[in-house]
Design an enzyme around this catalytic site. Structure first.
Site, PDB file in Angstrom:
ATOM      1  N   HIS A 217       3.877  -4.751   3.207  1.00 43.63           N
ATOM      2  CA  HIS A 217       3.072  -5.948   2.958  1.00 43.63           C
ATOM      3  C   HIS A 217       2.483  -5.922   1.578  1.00 43.63           C
ATOM      4  CE1 HIS A 217       3.006  -5.251   7.274  1.00 43.63           C
ATOM      5  NE2 HIS A 217       3.253  -6.518   7.291  1.00 43.63           N
ATOM      6  N   GLY A 414      -7.631 -13.676   1.683  1.00 36.55           N
ATOM      7  CA  GLY A 414      -8.039 -15.028   1.294  1.00 36.55           C
ATOM      8  C   GLY A 414      -7.149 -16.083   1.927  1.00 36.55           C
ATOM      9  N   GLY A 498     -12.444  -4.696  17.876  1.00 39.98           N
ATOM     10  CA  GLY A 498     -11.817  -3.931  16.800  1.00 39.98           C
ATOM     11  C   GLY A 498     -12.146  -2.457  16.795  1.00 39.98           C
TER      12      GLY A 498
HETATM   13  N1  LIG Z   1     -11.165  -2.772  13.418  1.00 42.26           N
HETATM   14  C1  LIG Z   1     -11.810  -3.647  12.658  1.00 42.26           C
HETATM   15  N2  LIG Z   1     -13.021  -4.132  13.029  1.00 42.26           N
HETATM   16  C2  LIG Z   1     -13.676  -5.036  12.265  1.00 42.26           C
HETATM   17  N3  LIG Z   1     -13.194  -5.514  11.104  1.00 42.26           N
HETATM   18  C3  LIG Z   1     -11.980  -5.051  10.713  1.00 42.26           C
HETATM   19  C4  LIG Z   1     -11.226  -4.114  11.445  1.00 42.26           C
HETATM   20  N4  LIG Z   1     -10.050  -3.877  10.777  1.00 42.26           N
HETATM   21  C5  LIG Z   1     -10.099  -4.638   9.671  1.00 42.26           C
HETATM   22  N5  LIG Z   1     -11.233  -5.345   9.638  1.00 42.26           N
HETATM   23  C6  LIG Z   1     -11.648  -6.341   8.670  1.00 42.26           C
HETATM   24  O1  LIG Z   1     -10.546  -7.186   8.394  1.00 42.26           O
HETATM   25  C7  LIG Z   1     -10.466  -7.388   7.009  1.00 42.26           C
HETATM   26  C8  LIG Z   1      -9.032  -7.676   6.618  1.00 42.26           C
HETATM   27  O2  LIG Z   1      -8.702  -8.886   7.264  1.00 42.26           O
HETATM   28  P1  LIG Z   1      -7.174  -9.361   7.164  1.00 42.26           P
HETATM   29  O3  LIG Z   1      -6.837  -9.616   5.737  1.00 42.26           O
HETATM   30  O4  LIG Z   1      -6.968 -10.440   8.134  1.00 42.26           O
HETATM   31  O5  LIG Z   1      -6.475  -8.041   7.632  1.00 42.26           O
HETATM   32  P2  LIG Z   1      -4.920  -7.771   7.816  1.00 42.26           P
HETATM   33  O6  LIG Z   1      -4.230  -8.372   6.624  1.00 42.26           O
HETATM   34  O7  LIG Z   1      -4.853  -6.290   7.860  1.00 42.26           O
HETATM   35  O8  LIG Z   1      -4.592  -8.424   9.105  1.00 42.26           O
HETATM   36  C9  LIG Z   1     -10.972  -6.122   6.407  1.00 42.26           C
HETATM   37  O9  LIG Z   1     -11.447  -6.359   5.088  1.00 42.26           O
HETATM   38  C10 LIG Z   1     -12.091  -5.736   7.349  1.00 42.26           C
HETATM   39  O10 LIG Z   1     -13.318  -6.342   6.978  1.00 42.26           O
HETATM   40  O1  LIG Z   2       0.995  -8.041   8.281  1.00 38.81           O
HETATM   41  C1  LIG Z   2       1.440  -8.118   9.404  1.00 38.81           C
HETATM   42  C2  LIG Z   2       0.581  -7.893  10.524  1.00 38.81           C
HETATM   43  O2  LIG Z   2      -0.587  -7.256  10.111  1.00 38.81           O
HETATM   44  P1  LIG Z   2      -1.978  -7.989   9.988  1.00 38.81           P
HETATM   45  O3  LIG Z   2      -2.953  -6.965  10.436  1.00 38.81           O
HETATM   46  O4  LIG Z   2      -1.953  -9.202  10.834  1.00 38.81           O
HETATM   47  O5  LIG Z   2      -2.102  -8.359   8.545  1.00 38.81           O
HETATM   48  C3  LIG Z   2       2.852  -8.485   9.660  1.00 38.81           C
HETATM   49  O6  LIG Z   2       3.472  -8.818   8.469  1.00 38.81           O
HETATM   50  C4  LIG Z   2       3.622  -7.396  10.347  1.00 38.81           C
HETATM   51  O7  LIG Z   2       3.549  -7.676  11.651  1.00 38.81           O
END
Ligand SMILES: Nc1ncnc2c1ncn2[C@@H]1O[C@H](COP(=O)(O)OP(=O)(O)O)[C@@H](O)[C@H]1O
Ligand SMILES: O=C(COP(=O)(O)O)[C@@H](O)CO
Length: 589
Positions: A217, A414, A498
């Site tokens: 990613h 974002g 989480g």
């Molecule tokens: N287990 C968790 N509990 C609470 N907040 C979390 C947890 N894991 C990640 N986060 C929050 O999620 C944010 C990232 O969000 P997002 O960009 O949607 O994540 P991803 O791209 O990994 O799905 C992190 O900066 C953090 O604040």
């Molecule tokens: O990024 C993916 C899932 O991770 P997130 O925690 O939702 O960012 C996806 O591309 C792989 O499943």
């Protein structure tokens, strides 16, 4: 560089639409993704995979006989929502239960887990399995925290082949667990990937250098070395993986392995073949017998210039399953014994009935709203104004949030927050138009945020708004203390979902002090605007304080050192939101 797109926000949906139009022989579209064009044989376990867009052939390209029965497809680099996953699984299910399989990412774990709970509550026996093959993302003693990369393919295929043989759900899960425990991957990268609409890659690698241990990613690598020759790259990949064999193996000699040399998006096939030439030689020198090797793009990351090597250490059973035939748009092997789906891809069931399920990517139709008191309807207008302020502040800071997230994460915070907050405001406006109370406006916003954003923050913000909606309800006048109580409930819900606590460098580092400050201020008798102002100041300070923390949760964890000096993206976005909501409260006071 990703060049061909229309509206970047529509990229994932439009790509899926084009994929299903091109592959009607194998798949048909359903809300949230695709299922096989032919119905799942009655009683067969349905293996439903899924993840974010941007990784083709993962995940929709792996739907077909001998492989997955369905794939839930999320937005770019974001997990599909629980609603999407539930929709695909329900369409693929044929009475044998469902095994949900995905890469081990926080967002996927949250959303697939929520979908599994919903399926089970509806009487569909469901199990989940997260692939965690990337040895660069955690040590052997923390292997359950590892990311899922190209090991998805052999693990998905083993489980799907077992399901194709008619095994029951628990045995299919055991096959997935055994294949997952014997699969390890490692990658290198020469450039980052550029998301649709972005004018720069998520991360860069200096000229004549190589990033070691990349994610799929755009997560940065864990190290950097001089650009190798193809043979040197092959040696690095093979020797790194031979250092970590499954515990029951005393050494590689005499072992059989499925081997996948995977291109991440812009390394050409001939380059891969030059590397594979040496990979095969080195494995042969180590006494490893290669079974059905795959060289190509199987789990990509847009235009990332990178290569990963996956080894699945086979026993007789896993070898049988790896060799088993499969017929999917992006992965075909051997010959299946019975005819596939109707040749022109018309979805059919055993009795020839058309099983096409209408696609509804716009989300569920707006259901009627429950009765609400006038006081709650008035409060709903304030809730709507607050959600409008949230969408605006997120939109104006989306690029900044992405830059912060890219330091140690995947840079999509974002994008995900913008998708989620925009959808939440839209759903809230519709509910308010229908006369909903504050609680229903918030619960509709919660579902829309989680559904449209996917990802970790999508699941978490869905739980925040849902908890607030439950606390406010549709009858009572939500006074300051009730609002503070709802925020405290939201804080508890996020920690329960989480598993993070204060100090883990997540949004919890802001949510907990914010909730505590709001509760204390309202207990002193401050009106909501004054209490919220004090709490938002606390939130802003707490978010800044996360710059001094090392991440212990989420995608940023493997790059802990890199994130020192940068606040956590989710903490920062939450602090911005608390301040923006204060402005809305002042305007609506
Ligand atoms: N287990 C968790 N509990 C609470 N907040 C979390 C947890 N894991 C990640 N986060 C929050 O999620 C944010 C990232 O969000 P997002 O960009 O949607 O994540 P991803 O791209 O990994 O799905 C992190 O900066 C953090 O604040
Ligand atoms: O990024 C993916 C899932 O991770 P997130 O925690 O939702 O960012 C996806 O591309 C792989 O499943």
């Amino acid at each position: 560089m990703t060049r061909l797109f229309n509206d970047p926000a529509a990229f994932a949906d439009e790509a899926l639409e084009g994929f299903t139009a091109a592959h009607r022989r194998w798949v048909r579209p359903v809300t949230g993704g695709v299922v096989r064009a032919g119905a799942t044989p009655a009683g067969q376990v349905a293996v439903v995979i899924g993840g974010g867009s941007g990784h083709y052939p993962a995940f929709s390209g792996l739907v077909g006989r001998g492989l997955a029965h369905g794939a839930a497809v999320g937005n770019v680099f974001a997990s599909p929502s629980a609603r999407q996953i539930h929709s695909v699984a329900a369409a693929a299910h044929a009475g044998g239960g469902v095994l949900l399989m995905y890469g081990n990412y926080a967002g996927d774990v949250l959303h697939f887990g929520q979908a599994a709970e919903r399926l089970a509550a509806e009487g569909i026996e469901t199990r989940t399995f997260a692939v965690a093959d990337d040895i660069s993302s955690a040590g052997p003693d923390e292997s359950a925290k590892r990311r899922g990369i190209a090991g998805d393919l052999p693990v998905f295929k083993a489980a799907a082949a077992a399901a194709e043989q008619g095994l029951p759900l628990e045995e299919v899960l055991r096959v997935a667990e055994r294949a997952g425990g014997r699969t390890r991957s490692f990658g290198i990268a020469f450039s980052g990937c550029t998301l649709p609409g972005a004018d720069h890659p998520l991360f860069t690698v200096p000229e004549a250098r190589m990033a070691v241990g990349l994610g799929i990613h755009g997560e940065p690598g864990i190290g950097e070395e001089p650009l190798p020759t193809a043979d040197e790259a092959a040696r690095l990949l093979v020797e790194t993986l031979l250092k970590e064999l499954p515990q029951d193996l005393t050494g590689p000699a005499g072992q059989r392995a499925a081997v996948i040399l995977n291109g991440l998006g812009s390394v050409k096939y001939e380059e891969l073949f030059v590397v594979y030439r040496k990979v095969a030689a080195l494995l042969g020198e180590a006494g490893v017998e290669i079974v059905d090797p795959e060289v190509g793009e199987l789990v990509t990351s847009f235009d990332m210039a990178g290569v990963s090597l996956t080894l699945t250490w086979l026993d007789d059973r896993l070898e049988e399953l790896w060799r088993a035939p499969a017929d999917a748009p992006a992965y075909r092997k051997g010959a299946l014994d019975t005819p596939g789906p109707d040749q022109d891809g018309e979805p059919v069931t055993a009795d020839g009935q058309d099983t096409a399920v209408p696609v509804d990517n716009a989300g569920p139709a707006t259901p009627a709203v429950p009765a609400a008191s006038d006081a709650s309807r008035r409060a709903a207008a304030t809730v709507l104004a607050a959600l409008d302020a949230v969408a605006r502040v997120v939109d104006s800071h989306a690029d900044e949030l992405g830059r912060i997230d890219a330091v140690a994460g995947d840079g999509d915070h974002g994008i995900g927050m913008r998708r989620g907050s925009t959808a939440a405001h839209r759903a809230a406006a519709e509910a308010h138009r229908l006369g909903a109370g504050a609680g229903t406006v918030l619960s509709r916003a919660a579902d829309a945020w989680a559904d449209k954003a996917g990802g970790t923050s999508g699941a978490l913000w869905g739980s925040i708004l849902r908890a607030l909606g439950t606390a406010l309800g549709d009858q009572d006048t939500p006074d300051a203390r009730r609002v503070a109580g709802g925020v405290t409930e939201a804080s508890a819900a996020v920690r329960a979902l989480g598993g993070a606590e204060v100090g883990d460098k997540t949004m919890v580092d802001v949510l907990v002090p914010f909730a505590d400050a709001l509760a204390a201020a309202t207990a002193e008798g401050l009106p909501l605007t004054g209490a919220w102002d004090r709490a938002a100041t606390t939130a802003t300070a707490a978010a800044a304080g996360t710059a001094d923390l090392l991440p212990r949760k989420g995608r940023a964890r493997p790059h802990a050192e890199k994130s020192l000096g940068t606040p956590d993206a989710g903490a920062h976005s939450l602090a911005l939101i608390t301040r923006a909501v204060h402005g809305a409260l002042l305007d609506h006071h």
